[in-house]
Enzyme design. Structure first.
Site, PDB file in Angstrom:
ATOM      1  N   HIS A  75       0.839  -1.194   0.000  1.00 20.52           N
ATOM      2  CA  HIS A  75       0.000   0.000   0.000  1.00 20.52           C
ATOM      3  C   HIS A  75       0.879   1.250   0.000  1.00 20.52           C
ATOM      4  CE1 HIS A  75      -2.474   3.087   2.352  1.00 20.52           C
ATOM      5  NE2 HIS A  75      -3.055   2.984   1.162  1.00 20.52           N
ATOM      6  N   SER A  76       0.619   2.154  -0.932  1.00 19.99           N
ATOM      7  CA  SER A  76       1.218   3.485  -0.927  1.00 19.99           C
ATOM      8  C   SER A  76       2.753   3.415  -1.015  1.00 19.99           C
ATOM      9  CB  SER A  76       0.745   4.241   0.319  1.00 19.99           C
ATOM     10  OG  SER A  76       1.055   5.601   0.242  1.00 19.99           O
TER      11      SER A  76
END
Length: 238
Positions: A75-76
């Site tokens: 994520h991210s």
């Protein structure tokens, strides 16, 4: 049964997966949520010496303990991490999933992949309030990620920690671009009022150009918190 390795983003912790992981486990799958050095449960050790490469190594240790190839989810900021992991150990990864995440190339840092003004802002915050390197987690991040007042925002707030500018500044080394040989999926958060959407939308465009599967969710940045069941369905749809 599949093994999912879920790698969280900047300012967050392994607990950010607490809503998604049970949805995978109830289907009989194994879930690993690595603790990244200096973050989450290890945040007392956060220092300017914590590096992106350490975070890559943290995940590589977890992969070494798995008997079978894994589905590696980032994520991210963790898009940087999982790209570094698959560069070092491609045979242990059978699928990559980028959740609204950076897709770097060799020699790029996370700051290289963000608008210049964002890098200037982070450096200014670190200079003025963090000894030149510390970026505190708090309400500004929750706002940037498009989390409205309510359960999802409270959930993420409870799992925030500080982060190091150094991890954003460090280039990732991908000389063989081994992620290109791994089946990959990009999950794009597309809520209209999600402030950081313009920062991550280019990676959805890049994923499409690379021929990856691309899914869109009407959420802010923390899609796995706002819509965990939908993210689980994407992860399980092979």
């Amino acid at each position: 049964m599949s093994t999912f390795v879920l790698v969280h983003g900047a300012w967050q912790s392994a607990g950010t997966w607490d809503l998604l992981a049970p949805l995978l486990e109830v289907q009989g799958h194994r879930v690993i949520t690595p603790v990244l050095s200096g973050l989450g449960a290890d945040q007392s050790r956060l220092s300017p010496n914590i590096t992106l490469q350490q975070h890559v190594d943290d995940v590589l240790v977890e992969l070494s303990r798995s008997a079978d190839p894994v589905i590696l989810v980032g994520h991210s900021y963790a898009g940087m991490v999982i790209s570094g992991v698959v560069e070092k150990n491609p045979t242990q990864v059978r699928r990559l999933v980028f959740l609204d995440a950076f897709i770097p190339e060799d020699g790029q840092s996370a700051l290289d992949l963000l608008p210049v003004q964002i890098g200037l802002h982070f450096r200014g915050v670190a200079r003025d309030h963090g000894g030149g390197w510390r970026l505190s987690g708090g309400e500004p991040q929750l706002d940037l990620w498009g989390l409205k007042p309510g359960e999802a925002r409270d959930f993420v707030r409870a799992r925030l920690c500080d982060f190091s500018l150094r991890c954003f500044e460090e280039p990732i080394r991908l000389p063989d671009n081994r992620k290109a040989s791994i089946p990959s999926t990009f999950v794009s958060s597309v809520a209209a009022d999600y402030p950081a959407r313009p920062f991550f939308a280019p990676f959805a465009t890049k994923a499409r150009a690379l021929g990856w599967d691309v899914a869109e969710l009407d959420t802010g940045h923390d899609c796995h918190v706002e819509r965990p069941a939908e993210v689980a369905n994407i992860l399980l749809d092979e």
